[in-house]
Design a protein around this motif. Structure first.
Motif, short mmCIF file in Angstrom:
data_model
loop_
_atom_site.label_atom_id
_atom_site.label_comp_id
_atom_site.label_asym_id
_atom_site.label_seq_id
_atom_site.Cartn_x
_atom_site.Cartn_y
_atom_site.Cartn_z
N LEU A 31 0.84 -1.39 -0.22
CA LEU A 31 -0.16 0.36 -0.40
C LEU A 31 1.44 1.20 -0.28
CD1 LEU A 31 -2.47 1.59 0.26
CD2 LEU A 31 -2.62 1.06 1.86
N PRO A 32 1.75 1.61 0.56
CA PRO A 32 2.60 2.73 0.77
C PRO A 32 3.15 3.10 -0.78
CG PRO A 32 3.34 1.05 2.62
CD PRO A 32 2.31 0.48 2.23
N ALA A 33 3.25 2.27 -1.79
CA ALA A 33 4.24 1.89 -2.97
C ALA A 33 2.82 2.47 -3.83
CB ALA A 33 5.17 1.44 -3.15
N GLN A 34 1.65 2.11 -3.41
CA GLN A 34 -0.26 2.33 -4.44
C GLN A 34 -0.01 3.76 -3.80
OE1 GLN A 34 -1.89 -1.37 -2.95
NE2 GLN A 34 -2.90 -0.89 -4.42
N VAL A 35 -0.16 4.21 -3.19
CA VAL A 35 -0.66 5.52 -3.10
C VAL A 35 0.30 6.25 -4.15
CG1 VAL A 35 -2.11 5.06 -1.03
CG2 VAL A 35 0.19 6.10 -0.45
N LYS A 36 -0.77 7.21 -4.31
CA LYS A 36 0.08 8.25 -5.36
C LYS A 36 0.83 9.63 -4.38
CE LYS A 36 -2.58 7.79 -9.05
NZ LYS A 36 -3.83 7.93 -10.49
N ASP A 37 -0.26 10.18 -3.86
CA ASP A 37 -0.12 11.10 -2.96
C ASP A 37 1.57 10.43 -1.63
OD1 ASP A 37 0.28 12.37 0.21
OD2 ASP A 37 -1.19 13.21 -0.98
N THR A 38 2.78 10.89 -2.19
CA THR A 38 3.90 10.66 -0.97
C THR A 38 3.24 11.14 0.28
OG1 THR A 38 5.19 11.04 -2.90
CG2 THR A 38 6.60 10.99 -1.26
N ARG A 39 3.33 11.92 1.04
CA ARG A 39 3.11 12.34 2.57
C ARG A 39 2.13 11.19 3.21
NH1 ARG A 39 3.61 17.73 5.01
NH2 ARG A 39 4.32 18.74 4.06
N LEU A 40 0.81 10.67 2.52
CA LEU A 40 0.48 9.81 2.55
C LEU A 40 0.80 8.69 2.60
CD1 LEU A 40 -2.60 8.61 3.81
CD2 LEU A 40 -3.60 8.66 1.11
N GLY A 41 2.12 8.17 1.60
CA GLY A 41 2.50 6.82 1.47
C GLY A 41 3.70 6.48 2.57
N LEU A 42 4.42 7.45 3.29
CA LEU A 42 4.81 7.39 4.53
C LEU A 42 4.07 7.64 5.63
CD1 LEU A 42 7.47 10.49 3.56
CD2 LEU A 42 7.58 8.47 3.19
N GLU A 43 3.53 8.50 5.68
CA GLU A 43 2.07 7.86 6.77
C GLU A 43 1.63 6.43 7.12
OE1 GLU A 43 -0.53 10.37 9.64
OE2 GLU A 43 0.77 10.52 9.17
N ILE A 44 1.74 5.82 5.91
CA ILE A 44 0.63 4.94 5.76
C ILE A 44 2.37 3.59 6.26
CG2 ILE A 44 0.18 2.89 4.52
CD1 ILE A 44 -1.37 4.47 3.13
N ALA A 45 3.22 3.73 5.47
CA ALA A 45 4.65 3.54 5.83
C ALA A 45 5.18 3.51 7.82
CB ALA A 45 5.90 3.48 4.74
N VAL A 46 4.99 4.13 7.88
CA VAL A 46 5.12 4.65 9.83
C VAL A 46 3.84 3.33 10.14
CG1 VAL A 46 5.21 5.98 11.54
CG2 VAL A 46 6.21 6.54 9.52
N ILE A 47 2.03 3.50 10.37
CA ILE A 47 1.70 3.17 10.89
C ILE A 47 1.83 1.65 10.42
CG2 ILE A 47 -0.94 2.02 10.29
CD1 ILE A 47 -1.07 4.94 9.44
N ASP A 48 2.09 1.36 9.46
CA ASP A 48 2.37 -0.35 9.06
C ASP A 48 3.22 -0.86 9.92
OD1 ASP A 48 1.90 -2.84 7.40
OD2 ASP A 48 4.35 -2.20 6.08
N ALA A 49 4.61 0.22 10.04
CA ALA A 49 6.22 -0.21 10.80
C ALA A 49 5.34 -0.64 12.50
CB ALA A 49 6.82 0.30 10.62
N PHE A 50 4.77 0.71 12.69
CA PHE A 50 3.73 0.25 14.21
C PHE A 50 3.22 -0.92 14.23
CE2 PHE A 50 3.88 5.25 15.07
CZ PHE A 50 4.82 5.43 14.98
#
Length: 292
Positions: A219-238
């Motif tokens: 999902l982080p790579a799927q989304v176009k918005d870079t900021r949202l992708g980073l937020e998702i990556a953080v949530i996924d890591a948590f």
């Protein structure tokens, strides 16, 4: 008349296990996200209120929904979200789905199997991810991966708080068939330490939850918005860190939450990794989950 907001627990967006409208997200989206959070947190706290009668809880949830849809102005959280949705021409459906989850929290205290639990997650967790994707104008093809991550986050939370939910609310999200398969009982959730049978059940569920996280890994790579992708990556890591704790620890007697310092370290590492993957087109690694 007491407003739903006056029944709030005092928990705010900075107290969650995941970032809510953090600095990562573009400022133009934060007011809407916080309005959504405040509405949802209010409904959740109503459903979890220790002394409010079940029918009173349902009445408050109905009132929140009515005012979200424009029928009244006595509930500030509903009025604020209604205005925020109107400004963006967004549907209230995701918020309504969450209200239905809170109604289930009032009326359904046991879950028979994994499918019932996932159905609950489809109301209590998946709409949050879909809302975030809609706010950012992302394609609905991203919903499947988001749904998997959101369900995993929800089940992580159920496992972390399984003892507290049982003792405080007589609410058990651990499926009955999973308890039975491990030779465990609901009553074991009230003990100070998880007996071996219960611990096996909880750790088996943690592995199933890890498999859900793997389904959402792209999902982080799927989304176009870079900021949202980073937020998702953080949530996924948590979520990854928490599920790894749940696979080896007893949530009745051991810490299965991340400290603020741990969250900061995980967040920085996750953002760096996500930025690198975006820059290089690298595919996120999906780990094998044994026994899931």
């Amino acid at each position: 008349m007491t407003t739903a907001g006056e029944l709030r627990s005092g928990k705010g967006h900075k107290d969650e296990n995941f970032p809510v409208a953090s600095w990562i997200i573009h400022p133009r989206h934060r007011a809407l996200i916080l309005a959504f959070y405040n509405f949802v947190r209010t409904g959740d706290d109503v459903a979890d209120h220790a002394s409010l009668a079940p029918q009173d809880k349902l009445d408050k949830l109905d009132l929140l929904e009515a005012e979200l849809l424009g029928k009244g102005d006595s509930q500030p959280e509903a009025v604020a979200l209604r205005a925020a949705f109107a400004e963006r021409a967004m549907s209230p459906k995701h918020a309504q789905d969450l209200l239905n989850a809170f109604r289930l929290d009032v009326t359904k205290l046991r879950y028979e199997n994994w499918d019932e639990l996932i159905h609950y997650c489809s109301l209590s967790a998946m709409p949050v991810g879909r809302f975030m994707l809609d706010v950012h104008g992302e394609d609905r093809s991203t919903w499947a991966a988001s749904d998997a991550i959101c369900a995993a986050l929800q089940i992580n939370n159920h496992l972390q708080d399984c003892g507290k939910d049982y003792l405080d609310l007589d609410r058990v999200y651990i499926p009955r068939d999973a308890l039975a398969a491990a030779g465990a009982t609901v009553e074991m959730l009230g003990e100070g330490h998880a007996p071996p049978a219960l611990l096996k059940c909880l750790q088996d569920l943690a592995r199933r939850t890890e498999a859900l996280l793997n389904k959402g890994r792209s999902l982080p790579a799927q989304v176009k918005d870079t900021r949202l992708g980073l937020e998702i990556a953080v949530i996924d890591a948590f979520a990854d860190r928490i599920v790894n704790l749940l696979k080896v620890r007893d949530p009745l007697s051991e810490r299965v939450h991340l400290s603020k310092q741990q969250m900061l370290g995980v967040a920085l590492s996750a953002m760096a990794r996500a930025l690198y993957q975006r820059a290089t087109g690298q595919t996120p690694v999906v780990r094998h989950v044994s026994g899931a």
